[in-house]
Scaffold this motif. Structure first.
Motif, PDB file in Angstrom:
ATOM      1  N   VAL A   1       0.854  -1.187   0.000  1.00  0.00           N
ATOM      2  CA  VAL A   1       0.000   0.000   0.000  1.00  0.00           C
ATOM      3  C   VAL A   1       0.891   1.238   0.000  1.00  0.00           C
ATOM      4  O   VAL A   1       1.730   1.407   0.896  1.00  0.00           O
ATOM      5  N   THR A   2       0.721   2.098  -0.990  1.00  0.00           N
ATOM      6  CA  THR A   2       1.471   3.354  -1.064  1.00  0.00           C
ATOM      7  C   THR A   2       0.513   4.473  -1.476  1.00  0.00           C
ATOM      8  O   THR A   2      -0.515   4.207  -2.111  1.00  0.00           O
ATOM      9  N   PRO A   3       0.831   5.721  -1.131  1.00  0.00           N
ATOM     10  CA  PRO A   3      -0.031   6.826  -1.555  1.00  0.00           C
ATOM     11  C   PRO A   3      -0.165   6.906  -3.075  1.00  0.00           C
ATOM     12  O   PRO A   3      -1.238   7.243  -3.588  1.00  0.00           O
ATOM     13  N   GLU A   4       0.917   6.592  -3.785  1.00  0.00           N
ATOM     14  CA  GLU A   4       0.885   6.658  -5.248  1.00  0.00           C
ATOM     15  C   GLU A   4      -0.082   5.621  -5.825  1.00  0.00           C
ATOM     16  O   GLU A   4      -0.871   5.916  -6.722  1.00  0.00           O
ATOM     17  N   ARG A   5      -0.021   4.417  -5.293  1.00  0.00           N
ATOM     18  CA  ARG A   5      -0.924   3.365  -5.770  1.00  0.00           C
ATOM     19  C   ARG A   5      -2.361   3.638  -5.353  1.00  0.00           C
ATOM     20  O   ARG A   5      -3.302   3.269  -6.069  1.00  0.00           O
TER      21      ARG A   5
ATOM     22  N   ASP B   1      -8.309   1.233  -5.144  1.00  0.00           N
ATOM     23  CA  ASP B   1      -8.713   1.230  -3.734  1.00  0.00           C
ATOM     24  C   ASP B   1      -8.113   0.007  -3.057  1.00  0.00           C
ATOM     25  O   ASP B   1      -7.979  -1.059  -3.678  1.00  0.00           O
ATOM     26  N   PHE B   2      -7.778   0.141  -1.782  1.00  0.00           N
ATOM     27  CA  PHE B   2      -7.113  -0.928  -1.043  1.00  0.00           C
ATOM     28  C   PHE B   2      -7.992  -1.503   0.061  1.00  0.00           C
ATOM     29  O   PHE B   2      -8.800  -0.788   0.671  1.00  0.00           O
ATOM     30  N   VAL B   3      -7.796  -2.796   0.322  1.00  0.00           N
ATOM     31  CA  VAL B   3      -8.267  -3.439   1.541  1.00  0.00           C
ATOM     32  C   VAL B   3      -7.009  -3.967   2.240  1.00  0.00           C
ATOM     33  O   VAL B   3      -6.524  -5.056   1.921  1.00  0.00           O
ATOM     34  N   PRO B   4      -6.407  -3.196   3.151  1.00  0.00           N
ATOM     35  CA  PRO B   4      -5.165  -3.628   3.805  1.00  0.00           C
ATOM     36  C   PRO B   4      -5.386  -4.890   4.638  1.00  0.00           C
ATOM     37  O   PRO B   4      -6.379  -4.990   5.358  1.00  0.00           O
TER      38      PRO B   4
ATOM     39  N   THR C   1      17.248  -5.653  10.712  1.00  0.00           N
ATOM     40  CA  THR C   1      15.900  -5.194  11.074  1.00  0.00           C
ATOM     41  C   THR C   1      15.091  -5.022   9.789  1.00  0.00           C
ATOM     42  O   THR C   1      15.662  -4.821   8.705  1.00  0.00           O
ATOM     43  N   PRO C   2      13.747  -5.107   9.874  1.00  0.00           N
ATOM     44  CA  PRO C   2      12.923  -4.897   8.680  1.00  0.00           C
ATOM     45  C   PRO C   2      13.152  -3.500   8.109  1.00  0.00           C
ATOM     46  O   PRO C   2      13.144  -2.510   8.846  1.00  0.00           O
ATOM     47  N   LEU C   3      13.388  -3.430   6.821  1.00  0.00           N
ATOM     48  CA  LEU C   3      13.624  -2.154   6.142  1.00  0.00           C
ATOM     49  C   LEU C   3      12.340  -1.668   5.485  1.00  0.00           C
ATOM     50  O   LEU C   3      11.639  -2.444   4.842  1.00  0.00           O
ATOM     51  N   TYR C   4      12.042  -0.394   5.653  1.00  0.00           N
ATOM     52  CA  TYR C   4      10.846   0.195   5.063  1.00  0.00           C
ATOM     53  C   TYR C   4       9.617  -0.664   5.368  1.00  0.00           C
ATOM     54  O   TYR C   4       8.991  -1.232   4.455  1.00  0.00           O
ATOM     55  N   PRO C   5       9.227  -0.816   6.663  1.00  0.00           N
ATOM     56  CA  PRO C   5       8.042  -1.616   6.992  1.00  0.00           C
ATOM     57  C   PRO C   5       6.850  -1.168   6.152  1.00  0.00           C
ATOM     58  O   PRO C   5       6.618   0.035   5.961  1.00  0.00           O
ATOM     59  N   VAL C   6       6.123  -2.145   5.650  1.00  0.00           N
ATOM     60  CA  VAL C   6       5.049  -1.838   4.701  1.00  0.00           C
ATOM     61  C   VAL C   6       3.772  -2.600   5.040  1.00  0.00           C
ATOM     62  O   VAL C   6       3.789  -3.624   5.717  1.00  0.00           O
ATOM     63  N   VAL C   7       2.680  -2.061   4.521  1.00  0.00           N
ATOM     64  CA  VAL C   7       1.369  -2.695   4.624  1.00  0.00           C
ATOM     65  C   VAL C   7       1.012  -3.257   3.257  1.00  0.00           C
ATOM     66  O   VAL C   7       1.258  -2.614   2.227  1.00  0.00           O
ATOM     67  N   ILE C   8       0.459  -4.447   3.239  1.00  0.00           N
ATOM     68  CA  ILE C   8       0.022  -5.107   2.003  1.00  0.00           C
ATOM     69  C   ILE C   8      -1.494  -5.034   1.918  1.00  0.00           C
ATOM     70  O   ILE C   8      -2.192  -5.180   2.925  1.00  0.00           O
TER      71      ILE C   8
ATOM     72  N   ASP D   1      -0.593   1.922  11.212  1.00  0.00           N
ATOM     73  CA  ASP D   1       0.218   1.385  10.112  1.00  0.00           C
ATOM     74  C   ASP D   1      -0.407   1.729   8.765  1.00  0.00           C
ATOM     75  O   ASP D   1       0.287   2.137   7.823  1.00  0.00           O
ATOM     76  N   ILE D   2      -1.723   1.543   8.677  1.00  0.00           N
ATOM     77  CA  ILE D   2      -2.439   1.788   7.419  1.00  0.00           C
ATOM     78  C   ILE D   2      -2.399   3.277   7.062  1.00  0.00           C
ATOM     79  O   ILE D   2      -2.165   3.652   5.910  1.00  0.00           O
ATOM     80  N   ALA D   3      -2.615   4.125   8.080  1.00  0.00           N
ATOM     81  CA  ALA D   3      -2.580   5.570   7.838  1.00  0.00           C
ATOM     82  C   ALA D   3      -1.191   6.004   7.367  1.00  0.00           C
ATOM     83  O   ALA D   3      -1.056   6.852   6.471  1.00  0.00           O
ATOM     84  N   GLN D   4      -0.148   5.433   7.975  1.00  0.00           N
ATOM     85  CA  GLN D   4       1.215   5.750   7.568  1.00  0.00           C
ATOM     86  C   GLN D   4       1.446   5.317   6.119  1.00  0.00           C
ATOM     87  O   GLN D   4       2.056   6.037   5.332  1.00  0.00           O
ATOM     88  N   ALA D   5       0.963   4.120   5.771  1.00  0.00           N
ATOM     89  CA  ALA D   5       1.157   3.601   4.420  1.00  0.00           C
ATOM     90  C   ALA D   5       0.451   4.453   3.381  1.00  0.00           C
ATOM     91  O   ALA D   5       0.967   4.663   2.273  1.00  0.00           O
ATOM     92  N   LEU D   6      -0.717   4.952   3.734  1.00  0.00           N
ATOM     93  CA  LEU D   6      -1.494   5.780   2.800  1.00  0.00           C
ATOM     94  C   LEU D   6      -1.063   7.242   2.809  1.00  0.00           C
ATOM     95  O   LEU D   6      -1.518   8.023   1.977  1.00  0.00           O
ATOM     96  N   GLY D   7      -0.197   7.584   3.756  1.00  0.00           N
ATOM     97  CA  GLY D   7       0.248   8.973   3.855  1.00  0.00           C
ATOM     98  C   GLY D   7      -0.784   9.887   4.466  1.00  0.00           C
ATOM     99  O   GLY D   7      -0.757  11.105   4.237  1.00  0.00           O
ATOM    100  N   THR D   8      -1.703   9.310   5.261  1.00  0.00           N
ATOM    101  CA  THR D   8      -2.766  10.120   5.868  1.00  0.00           C
ATOM    102  C   THR D   8      -2.616  10.260   7.376  1.00  0.00           C
ATOM    103  O   THR D   8      -3.478  10.829   8.038  1.00  0.00           O
ATOM    104  N   ALA D   9      -1.532   9.738   7.930  1.00  0.00           N
ATOM    105  CA  ALA D   9      -1.319   9.803   9.375  1.00  0.00           C
ATOM    106  C   ALA D   9      -1.081  11.252   9.806  1.00  0.00           C
ATOM    107  O   ALA D   9      -0.376  11.999   9.128  1.00  0.00           O
ATOM    108  N   SER D  10      -1.659  11.632  10.936  1.00  0.00           N
ATOM    109  CA  SER D  10      -1.457  12.985  11.453  1.00  0.00           C
ATOM    110  C   SER D  10      -0.125  13.048  12.174  1.00  0.00           C
ATOM    111  O   SER D  10       0.320  12.082  12.810  1.00  0.00           O
ATOM    112  N   ASN D  11       0.546  14.168  12.089  1.00  0.00           N
ATOM    113  CA  ASN D  11       1.859  14.332  12.727  1.00  0.00           C
ATOM    114  C   ASN D  11       1.708  14.546  14.231  1.00  0.00           C
ATOM    115  O   ASN D  11       0.752  15.100  14.697  1.00  0.00           O
TER     116      ASN D  11
END
Length: 301
Positions: free
Chosen positions: A124-128, A133-136, A240-247, A291-301
């Motif tokens: 899951v990436t903001p570009e994709r 649409d995603f179902v993480p 360690t896991p690099l660039y942790p990601v959501v599928i 995790d999902i919000a971070q992957a989509l780029g919608t997480a609040s700072n």
């Protein structure tokens, strides 16, 4: 949740009862019109399920060269995604069918209606998310692989400066490696990271074995399987896991009915413990809301 025919049966019975009540008092032409209306209403209810490429089937796009997520065993799809989607399709009362498609063509395929959904370890990436649409449904990370006993043991992307790195074509970490190359490697005079893309993960691993590249960047679960399959000729060098990601599952934008039903079926799998059993079997994790919000780029700072 299961798709049932209860609404169709109930509304059809009500309509039939109403017609039986008023039909005797109607002229012949009105009776015909009423019968046609009943048929149209019943057909509309019967067709209210999510639209799929083939009626009664859930057609799934997957790159079946990517174990342990997606591969072929004894002529049948195998791995996490086929197991997950078979159960999901069961909850939808649809017959699952897989279309073997190379990774770089998956989004093109679902948007061209070649299949209904992507289930192929798709990060899951903001570009994709602008394209589908995603179902993480999973969380994983990346690992670095290199030949064993050569002395080159990269731990992080910055260790790849001036090196050749293989990757499956279209992987989400490629832009990140290119950013490291531009922002870290080149300014420091250490040489760019030369990312070389391959159609499949086994081809990317073969490039390491043949000394065509210095290292491979790969999903952590796939990397471990690669090490096991190659008898230790390559090793995971990162710690360690690099660039942790959501599928996530990928659905064509606008197919809201199917998207909603996939989410409902997924919820049913969780309620029955089917999902948790698969997570344990494949040693992967469920993504959190953050995790999902971070992957989509919608997480609040």
């Amino acid at each position: 949740m299961y798709i049932t025919s209860t609404p169709t049966s109930e509304n059809s019975m009500k309509a039939q009862l109403h017609l039986k009540t008023v039909m005797p008092s109607l002229p012949r032409a009105a009776k015909c019109a009423a019968a046609l209306a009943l048929f149209a209403a019943s057909h509309a209810f019967a067709s209210s399920g999510a639209p799929t490429v083939a009626p009664g089937k859930l057609t799934i796009g997957a790159d079946l060269t990517y174990p342990p997520y997606d591969y072929v065993q004894d002529a049948d799809p195998a791995g996490f995604d086929p197991a997950f989607m078979t159960k999901l399709a069961g909850h939808l009362k649809l017959q699952p069918g897989f279309v073997d498609t190379r990774f770089a063509n998956l989004i093109l395929g679902v948007n061209a209606n070649r299949f209904d959904v992507i289930a192929s370890a798709l990060y899951v990436t903001p570009e994709r998310a602008k394209q589908i649409d995603f179902v993480p449904y999973l969380k994983t990370g990346g690992s670095l692989l290199a030949l064993s006993h050569t002395g080159f043991e990269p731990k992080k992307p910055e260790d790849l400066c001036g090196k050749r790195v293989s990757s499956i074509k279209g992987a989400s970490w490629i832009p990140k490696l290119n950013d490291v190359s531009k922002q870290v490697c080149t300014p420091a005079g250490r040489g760019a990271i030369d990312v070389r893309e391959f159609e499949t993960s086994p081809e990317a691993a073969q490039a390491v074995l043949s000394h065509a590249v210095d290292a491979q960047f790969e999903d952590s679960a796939v990397a471990q399987m690669t090490v096991n399959k190659l008898g230790g000729r390559v090793a995971i060098t990162s710690t360690t896991p690099l660039y942790p990601v959501v599928i996530g599952l990928g659905v064509k934008k606008g197919n809201d009915a199917l998207l909603a039903q996939l989410k409902s079926a997924f919820a049913s799998m969780k309620q029955l413990g089917e999902y948790q059993a698969l997570l344990k079997q494949y040693n992967v994790a469920e993504p959190t809301g953050n995790d999902i919000a971070q992957a989509l780029g919608t997480a609040s700072n």
